[in-house]
Design an enzyme around this catalytic site. Structure first.
Site, short mmCIF file in Angstrom:
data_model
loop_
_atom_site.label_atom_id
_atom_site.label_comp_id
_atom_site.label_asym_id
_atom_site.label_seq_id
_atom_site.Cartn_x
_atom_site.Cartn_y
_atom_site.Cartn_z
N LYS A 156 -5.66 12.06 -2.38
CA LYS A 156 -5.74 10.61 -2.53
C LYS A 156 -6.94 10.12 -1.74
O LYS A 156 -7.00 10.25 -0.51
CB LYS A 156 -4.46 9.92 -2.03
CG LYS A 156 -4.53 8.40 -2.19
CD LYS A 156 -3.50 7.69 -1.35
CE LYS A 156 -3.80 6.20 -1.34
NZ LYS A 156 -2.98 5.48 -0.36
N GLY B 246 0.27 -2.45 3.91
CA GLY B 246 1.24 -2.73 4.97
C GLY B 246 1.66 -4.17 5.10
O GLY B 246 2.39 -4.53 6.03
N ALA C 284 -0.04 -0.17 -2.22
CA ALA C 284 -0.18 -1.17 -1.15
C ALA C 284 0.33 -2.54 -1.60
O ALA C 284 0.09 -2.98 -2.72
CB ALA C 284 -1.62 -1.30 -0.68
N GLY C 285 1.06 -3.18 -0.69
CA GLY C 285 1.55 -4.53 -0.91
C GLY C 285 3.03 -4.65 -1.17
O GLY C 285 3.62 -5.71 -1.00
N ASN D 190 4.79 3.15 1.71
CA ASN D 190 5.17 3.74 2.99
C ASN D 190 5.84 2.69 3.87
O ASN D 190 7.00 2.79 4.21
CB ASN D 190 3.95 4.33 3.67
CG ASN D 190 4.28 5.09 4.95
OD1 ASN D 190 3.39 5.64 5.59
ND2 ASN D 190 5.54 5.18 5.35
N SER D 191 5.08 1.63 4.19
CA SER D 191 5.58 0.62 5.12
C SER D 191 6.87 -0.03 4.65
O SER D 191 7.76 -0.32 5.45
CB SER D 191 4.52 -0.47 5.35
OG SER D 191 3.35 0.08 5.88
#
Length: 332
Positions: free
Chosen positions: A174, A235, A261-262, A283-284
Protein backbone atom coordinates in the site's frame (compact mmCIF):
# COMPACT_ATOMS: atom_id res chain seq x y z
CA UNK A 1 -35.90 -42.46 -24.11
CA UNK A 2 -35.31 -38.76 -23.55
CA UNK A 3 -37.04 -36.65 -20.95
CA UNK A 4 -36.32 -33.27 -19.35
CA UNK A 5 -35.23 -32.96 -15.71
CA UNK A 6 -34.78 -29.51 -14.18
CA UNK A 7 -34.52 -27.96 -17.60
CA UNK A 8 -31.85 -30.35 -18.94
CA UNK A 9 -32.31 -33.20 -21.46
CA UNK A 10 -31.93 -36.51 -19.62
CA UNK A 11 -31.87 -40.15 -20.76
CA UNK A 12 -34.29 -42.51 -19.01
CA UNK A 13 -34.86 -46.25 -19.32
CA UNK A 14 -38.00 -47.43 -21.11
CA UNK A 15 -41.01 -48.23 -18.88
CA UNK A 16 -39.31 -46.65 -15.84
CA UNK A 17 -41.32 -45.53 -12.85
CA UNK A 18 -40.71 -42.23 -11.10
CA UNK A 19 -39.28 -44.16 -8.15
CA UNK A 20 -36.73 -45.84 -10.41
CA UNK A 21 -35.81 -42.55 -12.09
CA UNK A 22 -35.34 -40.77 -8.77
CA UNK A 23 -33.16 -43.63 -7.53
CA UNK A 24 -31.05 -43.65 -10.71
CA UNK A 25 -30.50 -39.89 -10.36
CA UNK A 26 -29.16 -40.41 -6.84
CA UNK A 27 -32.09 -38.95 -4.91
CA UNK A 28 -33.67 -42.19 -3.73
CA UNK A 29 -32.88 -41.69 -0.04
CA UNK A 30 -33.18 -37.89 0.02
CA UNK A 31 -36.08 -35.65 0.94
CA UNK A 32 -37.21 -34.12 -2.33
CA UNK A 33 -40.35 -32.86 -4.05
CA UNK A 34 -41.17 -33.82 -7.66
CA UNK A 35 -43.34 -32.10 -10.21
CA UNK A 36 -44.26 -34.39 -13.17
CA UNK A 37 -45.62 -32.63 -16.25
CA UNK A 38 -46.79 -29.73 -14.12
CA UNK A 39 -48.36 -31.83 -11.35
CA UNK A 40 -46.90 -32.43 -7.88
CA UNK A 41 -46.50 -36.18 -7.26
CA UNK A 42 -46.98 -37.38 -3.64
CA UNK A 43 -44.12 -39.56 -2.45
CA UNK A 44 -46.39 -42.56 -2.00
CA UNK A 45 -47.26 -42.38 -5.74
CA UNK A 46 -43.69 -42.62 -7.07
CA UNK A 47 -43.98 -46.41 -7.70
CA UNK A 48 -47.22 -46.05 -9.65
CA UNK A 49 -46.15 -43.04 -11.77
CA UNK A 50 -44.82 -44.11 -15.17
CA UNK A 51 -42.34 -41.99 -17.13
CA UNK A 52 -42.99 -41.50 -20.85
CA UNK A 53 -40.85 -39.99 -23.63
CA UNK A 54 -40.86 -36.20 -23.56
CA UNK A 55 -41.98 -35.94 -19.93
CA UNK A 56 -40.86 -32.88 -17.98
CA UNK A 57 -39.85 -33.11 -14.34
CA UNK A 58 -38.76 -30.60 -11.70
CA UNK A 59 -36.96 -32.00 -8.66
CA UNK A 60 -36.27 -29.69 -5.72
CA UNK A 61 -34.70 -29.98 -2.30
CA UNK A 62 -34.20 -27.70 0.69
CA UNK A 63 -30.95 -25.73 0.99
CA UNK A 64 -29.56 -23.32 3.55
CA UNK A 65 -31.41 -20.03 3.76
CA UNK A 66 -29.87 -16.77 2.62
CA UNK A 67 -27.44 -16.24 -0.18
CA UNK A 68 -23.82 -17.26 -0.06
CA UNK A 69 -21.19 -15.04 -1.62
CA UNK A 70 -20.88 -16.09 -5.23
CA UNK A 71 -17.40 -16.52 -6.59
CA UNK A 72 -18.16 -13.76 -9.07
CA UNK A 73 -18.75 -11.34 -6.19
CA UNK A 74 -15.48 -11.99 -4.44
CA UNK A 75 -13.10 -9.07 -4.10
CA UNK A 76 -10.25 -9.60 -6.54
CA UNK A 77 -7.02 -7.62 -6.18
CA UNK A 78 -4.00 -8.40 -8.34
CA UNK A 79 -5.44 -11.83 -9.11
CA UNK A 80 -6.00 -12.69 -5.43
CA UNK A 81 -9.58 -13.46 -4.38
CA UNK A 82 -11.04 -12.51 -1.00
CA UNK A 83 -14.38 -13.18 0.69
CA UNK A 84 -14.10 -10.15 2.99
CA UNK A 85 -14.25 -6.62 1.63
CA UNK A 86 -13.07 -5.13 4.91
CA UNK A 87 -9.36 -4.38 5.27
CA UNK A 88 -7.97 -3.39 8.66
CA UNK A 89 -4.86 -1.87 10.12
CA UNK A 90 -2.79 -2.86 13.13
CA UNK A 91 -1.90 0.44 14.79
CA UNK A 92 -3.28 2.36 17.76
CA UNK A 93 -4.44 -0.65 19.77
CA UNK A 94 -3.76 -0.85 23.50
CA UNK A 95 -1.72 -4.01 23.03
CA UNK A 96 -1.16 -6.91 20.66
CA UNK A 97 -3.85 -9.03 22.31
CA UNK A 98 -6.48 -6.39 21.63
CA UNK A 99 -5.24 -6.02 18.06
CA UNK A 100 -5.36 -9.79 17.55
CA UNK A 101 -8.90 -10.14 18.88
CA UNK A 102 -10.16 -7.14 16.89
CA UNK A 103 -8.66 -8.32 13.63
CA UNK A 104 -10.17 -11.76 14.10
CA UNK A 105 -13.56 -10.25 14.95
CA UNK A 106 -13.48 -8.10 11.81
CA UNK A 107 -13.20 -11.12 9.52
CA UNK A 108 -10.62 -9.23 7.47
CA UNK A 109 -8.29 -11.21 5.25
CA UNK A 110 -6.03 -8.29 4.26
CA UNK A 111 -4.19 -6.58 7.10
CA UNK A 112 -1.94 -3.54 6.79
CA UNK A 113 1.27 -3.06 8.74
CA UNK A 114 3.93 -0.40 8.93
CA UNK A 115 7.66 -0.90 8.53
CA UNK A 116 9.75 0.53 11.36
CA UNK A 117 13.26 0.24 12.74
CA UNK A 118 14.08 -2.57 15.14
CA UNK A 119 14.52 -1.72 18.86
CA UNK A 120 17.75 -0.10 19.96
CA UNK A 121 20.67 -2.51 20.02
CA UNK A 122 21.34 -1.65 23.67
CA UNK A 123 17.88 -2.87 24.73
CA UNK A 124 18.01 -6.68 24.55
CA UNK A 125 14.67 -7.04 26.38
CA UNK A 126 12.84 -5.09 23.69
CA UNK A 127 14.07 -7.48 21.03
CA UNK A 128 12.47 -10.39 22.91
CA UNK A 129 8.99 -8.93 22.93
CA UNK A 130 6.22 -10.34 20.76
CA UNK A 131 6.36 -9.28 17.15
CA UNK A 132 3.39 -8.06 15.12
CA UNK A 133 3.86 -10.99 12.76
CA UNK A 134 3.10 -13.29 15.69
CA UNK A 135 -0.56 -12.25 15.52
CA UNK A 136 -0.87 -11.71 11.75
CA UNK A 137 1.15 -14.57 10.29
CA UNK A 138 1.49 -14.56 6.48
CA UNK A 139 0.05 -18.08 6.44
CA UNK A 140 -3.28 -16.75 7.76
CA UNK A 141 -3.56 -13.22 6.35
CA UNK A 142 -2.59 -11.36 3.22
CA UNK A 143 -0.19 -8.78 4.56
CA UNK A 144 -0.24 -5.28 3.14
CA UNK A 145 2.90 -3.37 4.14
CA UNK A 146 2.33 0.35 3.85
CA UNK A 147 4.51 3.42 3.55
CA UNK A 148 2.81 5.37 6.35
CA UNK A 149 4.98 8.26 7.51
CA UNK A 150 6.74 8.74 4.16
CA UNK A 151 6.81 12.27 2.73
CA UNK A 152 8.78 11.63 -0.45
CA UNK A 153 8.71 9.17 -3.30
CA UNK A 154 12.27 8.14 -2.46
CA UNK A 155 11.38 7.16 1.12
CA UNK A 156 8.23 5.33 0.03
CA UNK A 157 10.04 3.26 -2.60
CA UNK A 158 12.83 2.47 -0.17
CA UNK A 159 10.30 1.34 2.46
CA UNK A 160 8.52 -0.96 0.00
CA UNK A 161 11.80 -2.57 -1.01
CA UNK A 162 12.67 -3.22 2.63
CA UNK A 163 9.19 -4.69 3.18
CA UNK A 164 9.69 -7.04 0.24
CA UNK A 165 12.92 -8.27 1.79
CA UNK A 166 11.30 -8.61 5.21
CA UNK A 167 8.39 -10.63 3.82
CA UNK A 168 10.39 -12.89 1.52
CA UNK A 169 9.57 -11.36 -1.83
CA UNK A 170 6.03 -10.18 -1.06
CA UNK A 171 5.10 -7.63 -3.76
CA UNK A 172 1.64 -6.39 -2.71
CA UNK A 173 2.04 -3.01 -1.00
CA UNK A 174 0.00 0.00 0.00
CA UNK A 175 1.60 3.22 -1.20
CA UNK A 176 0.97 6.48 0.57
CA UNK A 177 3.13 9.58 0.26
CA UNK A 178 1.98 12.31 2.60
CA UNK A 179 2.22 16.01 1.88
CA UNK A 180 1.22 17.64 5.14
CA UNK A 181 1.63 16.57 8.77
CA UNK A 182 -1.55 18.27 9.95
CA UNK A 183 -4.04 16.96 7.38
CA UNK A 184 -2.10 13.88 6.23
CA UNK A 185 -3.36 14.56 2.74
CA UNK A 186 -1.41 12.78 0.01
CA UNK A 187 1.26 14.56 -2.01
CA UNK A 188 -0.02 13.53 -5.43
CA UNK A 189 3.02 14.56 -7.45
CA UNK A 190 5.28 12.41 -5.26
CA UNK A 191 2.69 9.63 -5.18
CA UNK A 192 2.67 9.44 -8.98
CA UNK A 193 6.46 9.29 -9.10
CA UNK A 194 6.61 6.55 -6.45
CA UNK A 195 3.81 4.55 -8.08
CA UNK A 196 5.63 4.50 -11.41
CA UNK A 197 8.91 3.41 -9.83
CA UNK A 198 7.25 0.65 -7.80
CA UNK A 199 5.25 -0.72 -10.73
CA UNK A 200 8.42 -0.71 -12.85
CA UNK A 201 10.14 -2.63 -10.04
CA UNK A 202 7.53 -5.39 -10.06
CA UNK A 203 5.37 -4.29 -7.12
CA UNK A 204 1.59 -4.66 -7.03
CA UNK A 205 0.58 -1.23 -5.79
CA UNK A 206 -2.58 -0.34 -3.90
CA UNK A 207 -2.42 3.43 -3.67
CA UNK A 208 -3.77 6.00 -1.22
CA UNK A 209 -4.90 9.04 -3.16
CA UNK A 210 -6.90 12.22 -2.98
CA UNK A 211 -10.50 12.20 -4.16
CA UNK A 212 -9.45 13.62 -7.52
CA UNK A 213 -10.84 11.46 -10.37
CA UNK A 214 -8.07 12.63 -12.72
CA UNK A 215 -5.34 11.58 -10.31
CA UNK A 216 -7.10 8.25 -9.81
CA UNK A 217 -7.17 7.65 -13.56
CA UNK A 218 -3.46 8.44 -13.89
CA UNK A 219 -2.59 6.02 -11.10
CA UNK A 220 -4.61 3.31 -12.82
CA UNK A 221 -2.88 4.08 -16.11
CA UNK A 222 0.49 3.64 -14.38
CA UNK A 223 -0.57 0.13 -13.38
CA UNK A 224 -1.74 0.37 -9.76
CA UNK A 225 -3.89 -2.65 -8.84
CA UNK A 226 -6.30 -0.74 -6.56
CA UNK A 227 -7.22 2.91 -6.05
CA UNK A 228 -7.82 4.02 -2.45
CA UNK A 229 -9.30 7.53 -2.23
CA UNK A 230 -9.67 9.19 1.13
CA UNK A 231 -13.26 9.79 2.23
CA UNK A 232 -12.11 12.15 4.96
CA UNK A 233 -8.82 12.97 6.69
CA UNK A 234 -6.90 9.99 8.07
CA UNK A 235 -7.99 9.17 11.60
CA UNK A 236 -10.68 11.89 11.66
CA UNK A 237 -13.75 9.68 11.89
CA UNK A 238 -15.71 12.33 9.99
CA UNK A 239 -17.31 9.83 7.66
CA UNK A 240 -17.76 10.08 3.90
CA UNK A 241 -17.27 13.78 3.18
CA UNK A 242 -16.81 13.63 -0.58
CA UNK A 243 -19.20 10.98 -1.84
CA UNK A 244 -19.72 12.48 -5.30
CA UNK A 245 -16.01 12.53 -6.08
CA UNK A 246 -15.65 8.98 -4.80
CA UNK A 247 -18.62 7.84 -6.90
CA UNK A 248 -17.01 9.45 -9.96
CA UNK A 249 -13.83 7.47 -9.29
CA UNK A 250 -15.81 4.25 -8.78
CA UNK A 251 -17.81 4.64 -11.98
CA UNK A 252 -14.74 5.18 -14.15
CA UNK A 253 -12.22 2.78 -12.61
CA UNK A 254 -11.28 -0.58 -14.08
CA UNK A 255 -9.54 -1.71 -10.88
CA UNK A 256 -10.98 -2.05 -7.37
CA UNK A 257 -11.73 1.19 -5.52
CA UNK A 258 -11.52 1.05 -1.74
CA UNK A 259 -12.31 3.89 0.62
CA UNK A 260 -9.26 4.60 2.74
CA UNK A 261 -9.46 7.06 5.66
CA UNK A 262 -12.33 8.96 7.24
CA UNK A 263 -14.58 6.11 8.38
CA UNK A 264 -15.77 6.60 11.95
CA UNK A 265 -18.57 4.14 12.52
CA UNK A 266 -20.50 1.30 10.91
CA UNK A 267 -22.90 3.51 8.96
CA UNK A 268 -19.93 5.18 7.24
CA UNK A 269 -18.68 1.80 6.06
CA UNK A 270 -22.14 0.87 4.78
CA UNK A 271 -22.45 4.15 2.89
CA UNK A 272 -19.10 3.58 1.20
CA UNK A 273 -20.20 0.13 0.07
CA UNK A 274 -23.65 1.34 -1.02
CA UNK A 275 -21.88 3.87 -3.25
CA UNK A 276 -20.32 0.98 -5.13
CA UNK A 277 -16.87 0.89 -3.54
CA UNK A 278 -15.22 -2.51 -3.69
CA UNK A 279 -14.04 -2.39 -0.10
CA UNK A 280 -13.12 -0.27 2.90
CA UNK A 281 -9.85 0.02 4.79
CA UNK A 282 -9.87 1.29 8.36
CA UNK A 283 -7.84 1.35 11.55
CA UNK A 284 -8.74 4.22 13.86
CA UNK A 285 -12.48 3.59 13.68
CA UNK A 286 -11.93 0.21 15.33
CA UNK A 287 -8.86 0.82 17.48
CA UNK A 288 -10.19 4.08 18.97
CA UNK A 289 -13.67 2.74 19.74
CA UNK A 290 -14.56 2.26 23.39
CA UNK A 291 -14.93 -1.46 22.66
CA UNK A 292 -12.68 -2.21 19.67
CA UNK A 293 -13.64 -5.87 19.36
CA UNK A 294 -17.35 -5.06 19.29
CA UNK A 295 -16.75 -2.28 16.75
CA UNK A 296 -14.76 -4.69 14.59
CA UNK A 297 -17.78 -6.99 14.52
CA UNK A 298 -20.04 -4.05 13.66
CA UNK A 299 -17.78 -3.05 10.77
CA UNK A 300 -17.75 -6.60 9.46
CA UNK A 301 -21.54 -6.66 9.24
CA UNK A 302 -21.74 -3.08 7.94
CA UNK A 303 -19.53 -3.83 4.96
CA UNK A 304 -21.55 -6.94 4.13
CA UNK A 305 -24.85 -5.07 4.47
CA UNK A 306 -23.64 -2.18 2.34
CA UNK A 307 -22.44 -4.51 -0.40
CA UNK A 308 -25.73 -6.42 -0.42
CA UNK A 309 -27.69 -3.15 -0.60
CA UNK A 310 -25.57 -1.99 -3.54
CA UNK A 311 -26.13 -5.26 -5.40
CA UNK A 312 -29.85 -5.18 -4.62
CA UNK A 313 -30.29 -1.63 -5.93
CA UNK A 314 -32.06 0.87 -3.72
CA UNK A 315 -35.57 2.14 -4.42
CA UNK A 316 -35.77 5.50 -6.19
CA UNK A 317 -36.04 8.58 -4.05
CA UNK A 318 -39.39 10.33 -4.32
CA UNK A 319 -40.48 13.78 -3.30
CA UNK A 320 -43.89 12.64 -2.06
CA UNK A 321 -45.29 9.64 -0.21
CA UNK A 322 -46.18 6.40 -1.95
CA UNK A 323 -48.52 4.12 -0.01
CA UNK A 324 -47.38 0.54 0.52
CA UNK A 325 -50.95 -0.81 0.52
CA UNK A 326 -53.47 -0.36 -2.34
CA UNK A 327 -55.72 2.66 -1.87
CA UNK A 328 -58.64 1.11 -3.78
CA UNK A 329 -61.40 -1.29 -2.68
CA UNK A 330 -61.25 -0.03 0.91
CA UNK A 331 -63.90 -1.59 3.24
CA UNK A 332 -65.33 1.80 4.12
Amino acid sequence: MQIEVNGAPTQCAEHATLAQLVSNLGYGDQRIAVEHNGQIVPRDRYEQTMIAPGDTLEIVQAIGGGQAIAESDQLTIAGRKFESRLLVGTGKYANLDEADASIRASGAEIVTLAIRRTPALNDPEAAKKRNLLDIIPPEKYTLLPNTAGCYSAEDAVRTCRMARELLDGHNLVKLEVLGDKKTLYPDMSETLVAAQQLVDDGFEVMVYTSDDPIAARRLEDIGCVAIMPLAGPIGSGLGIQNRYNVIEIVENANVPVLVDAGVGTASDASIAMEMGCDGVLMNSAIAHANKPILMAQAMRHAVIAGRMAFLAGRMPRRRYASASSPMTDLPF
